[in-house]
Design an enzyme around this catalytic site. Structure first.
Site, short mmCIF file in Angstrom:
data_model
loop_
_atom_site.label_atom_id
_atom_site.label_comp_id
_atom_site.label_asym_id
_atom_site.label_seq_id
_atom_site.Cartn_x
_atom_site.Cartn_y
_atom_site.Cartn_z
N LYS A 80 -2.98 -36.00 -12.10
CA LYS A 80 -4.34 -36.02 -11.53
C LYS A 80 -4.51 -37.56 -11.65
O LYS A 80 -4.55 -37.57 -12.81
CB LYS A 80 -5.28 -34.64 -12.13
CG LYS A 80 -5.60 -34.74 -10.86
CD LYS A 80 -5.66 -33.34 -10.11
CE LYS A 80 -6.61 -32.95 -8.80
NZ LYS A 80 -5.75 -31.97 -8.39
N GLY A 180 -16.29 -17.49 2.24
CA GLY A 180 -16.34 -18.92 2.48
C GLY A 180 -15.22 -18.93 4.12
O GLY A 180 -13.85 -17.78 3.66
N GLY A 182 -14.14 -21.53 5.37
CA GLY A 182 -13.79 -22.59 6.14
C GLY A 182 -11.87 -22.83 6.07
O GLY A 182 -11.90 -21.83 6.52
N VAL A 184 -9.27 -22.45 4.96
CA VAL A 184 -8.67 -21.38 4.34
C VAL A 184 -8.69 -20.02 4.98
O VAL A 184 -7.68 -19.14 5.41
CB VAL A 184 -8.50 -21.44 2.05
CG1 VAL A 184 -7.49 -20.28 1.88
CG2 VAL A 184 -7.49 -23.04 2.56
P1 NAD Z 1 -13.67 -25.81 2.81
O1 NAD Z 1 -14.13 -26.77 2.71
O2 NAD Z 1 -13.15 -26.10 3.97
O3 NAD Z 1 -14.41 -24.25 3.06
C1 NAD Z 1 -15.42 -23.27 2.03
C2 NAD Z 1 -16.61 -22.97 2.49
O4 NAD Z 1 -17.02 -22.07 1.96
C3 NAD Z 1 -17.39 -23.57 3.72
O5 NAD Z 1 -17.53 -22.91 4.89
C4 NAD Z 1 -18.50 -23.29 2.86
O6 NAD Z 1 -19.42 -22.94 3.92
C5 NAD Z 1 -18.26 -21.70 2.28
N1 NAD Z 1 -18.73 -22.17 0.89
C6 NAD Z 1 -19.76 -22.62 0.16
N2 NAD Z 1 -20.33 -22.44 -0.54
C7 NAD Z 1 -20.77 -20.87 -0.60
C8 NAD Z 1 -20.92 -19.89 -0.90
N3 NAD Z 1 -21.71 -20.05 -2.00
N4 NAD Z 1 -21.13 -19.11 -0.26
C9 NAD Z 1 -20.18 -18.21 0.88
N5 NAD Z 1 -19.69 -19.66 1.30
C10 NAD Z 1 -19.34 -20.51 0.92
O7 NAD Z 1 -12.69 -25.17 1.56
P2 NAD Z 1 -10.96 -24.86 1.71
O8 NAD Z 1 -10.80 -26.12 2.39
O9 NAD Z 1 -11.30 -23.60 2.96
O10 NAD Z 1 -10.97 -24.58 0.31
C11 NAD Z 1 -11.78 -23.15 0.34
C12 NAD Z 1 -11.93 -22.53 -1.99
O11 NAD Z 1 -9.52 -22.93 -2.03
C13 NAD Z 1 -11.59 -24.77 -2.69
O12 NAD Z 1 -12.01 -24.02 -3.28
C14 NAD Z 1 -10.77 -25.10 -2.63
O13 NAD Z 1 -10.85 -26.34 -3.96
C15 NAD Z 1 -9.35 -24.32 -3.33
N6 NAD Z 1 -7.68 -24.77 -2.58
C16 NAD Z 1 -7.77 -25.37 -1.02
C17 NAD Z 1 -6.57 -25.39 -0.79
C18 NAD Z 1 -6.63 -26.17 0.55
O14 NAD Z 1 -5.55 -26.34 1.30
N7 NAD Z 1 -7.68 -26.46 1.21
C19 NAD Z 1 -5.73 -25.72 -1.46
C20 NAD Z 1 -5.75 -24.89 -2.83
C21 NAD Z 1 -7.73 -24.63 -3.80
#
Ligand code: NAD
Length: 346
Positions: A80, A180, A182, A184
């Site tokens: 990393k 959440g 977002g 995913v």
């Molecule tokens: P993202 O930023 O697109 O979405 C996160 C969502 O969570 C947002 O809509 C935000 O408004 C919401 N949120 C934030 N705080 C909150 C709370 N307290 N209560 C409810 N909702 C809340 O992120 P993502 O890419 O969808 O990733 C989601 C999680 O999965 C993260 O922890 C990320 O590290 C992990 N992750 C993502 C990937 C990937 O491919 N995107 C891969 C591995 C792990």
């Protein structure tokens, strides 16, 4: 600060400090273990308050990548990198290129990718000076947004958990709460809805909640209410640290299976979940779909092969659950153990 005695130093093979006077780049690349193959892991651009904080983060994150890659059955090691600075103010193409030149100097021992504070566009800039980068923009031959494959892996993981804990082969009628919505979370909601799950959703962004309620007939609850909602599966897809002393006693679910990184606030929270007979899918195992996807990047990208690999998370989880049961350990301990068995072998 002593690196070798640092709490998060875990036999890391190489830690490289990178400084470029012209661009002002200050970065650290940590390679934890390359027994299974060259290291791969994202580049985090973050305004660390101190250098100690940056070192701690890069050591911890690179170690995690070794475990993640091993459990995903990838011929990859863990690494990393962090660039110290505010991505909104300090990120310049010169800095990214300078970083890329340091990656290039490692000769393939470490490949970089996007992470918090960086994006596919940044990877394309880094890719101007090194070939050891994945996750570039799709128009540049990259694999684009990894979230779709992350969601596919979490979906496979939820099915494994429901099968193991509830003896059900289908998600029809299973009550699933997604925190959440977002990248995913939203794709997961689509898949869960298609599979006939009964959906409860929450997000701090009310507009996205309303869209999901309207589109999928989901029930909305407040961000603090999701923990105590009567659901079968809790799917954290927002922030880390949400399984803690305050939330665990409130939970009414049977299963926790979501994409968020570092869901357990402390390692002992795995035991707290087990005491409450809640089945926990270790986050770094169930959310590996995006990592698996980038390893297939290139001219021969084969989406069917990627999906197959991502869906194998189903079987790895069942193996972990059986190991945990047999050896009276938490699912986190069982997954750490299997990962160590894999990457400790030369
Ligand atoms: P993202 O930023 O697109 O979405 C996160 C969502 O969570 C947002 O809509 C935000 O408004 C919401 N949120 C934030 N705080 C909150 C709370 N307290 N209560 C409810 N909702 C809340 O992120 P993502 O890419 O969808 O990733 C989601 C999680 O999965 C993260 O922890 C990320 O590290 C992990 N992750 C993502 C990937 C990937 O491919 N995107 C891969 C591995 C792990």
């Amino acid at each position: 600060m002593s690196i070798f005695d640092a709490h998060d130093f875990d036999g890391h093979e190489q830690v490289t400090f990178c400084y470029d006077a012209a661009s002002g780049l200050k970065a650290i690349i940590a390679i934890h273990n390359t027994n299974l193959g060259p290291a791969l892991g994202g580049c985090r651009f973050w305004p660390y308050a101190t250098e100690e904080e940056a070192i701690k983060d890069v050591l911890r994150l690179s170690r995690g990548m070794t475990y993640k890659a091993a459990l995903a059955n990838l011929e990859l090691g863990g690494g990393k990198s962090v660039i110290i600075g505010d991505p909104h103010k300090d990120k310049t193409p010169e800095k990214l290129r300078a970083f890329g030149r340091f990656v290039e100097r490692l000769g393939g021992l470490y490949s970089t990718a996007e992470d918090v504070g960086t994006n596919p566009k940044d990877m394309s800039i880094i890719g101007e000076v090194t070939s050891h980068v994945v996750g570039r923009e799709a128009k540049e031959g990259g694999s684009g947004d990894p979230s779709i494959m992350t969601a596919l892996g979490v979906f496979a993981g939820i099915r494994a958990c429901v099968f193991y804990k509830m003896g059900k082969d289908s998600l029809h009628g299973v009550r699933v709460g997604v925190e959440g919505l977002g990248h995913v979370g939203i794709d997961l909601v689509r898949r869960l809805s298609q599979a006939g799950a009964s959906l409860v959703v929450t997000d701090i962004d009310q507009s996205v909640v309303q869209t999901v309620v309207h589109q999928y007939g989901a029930t909305a609850v407040g961000p603090d209410e999701i923990f105590s909602t009567n659901i079968d599966v809790f799917v954290p897809c927002a922030l880390g640290g949400i399984l803690n002393d305050e939330t665990i006693p409130q939970l009414k679910c049977k299963i926790i299976a979501g994409s968020a990184n570092n869901q357990l606030a402390e390692p002992y929270h795995a035991t707290a979940l087990e005491k409450r007979e809640i089945l926990y899918a270790p986050d770094y195992l169930i959310n590996a779909g995006g990592l698996i996807n980038v390893t297939y990047e290139g001219p021969d990208y084969d989406i069917a092969a990627v999906k197959n690999h991502v869906e194998s998370i189903y079987y790895t989880l069942l193996e972990i659950f059986e190991t945990a049961k047999t050896f009276h350990m938490t699912t986190s301990e069982a997954s750490d153990r299997l990962a160590r068995e894999r990457f400790s072998k030369k």
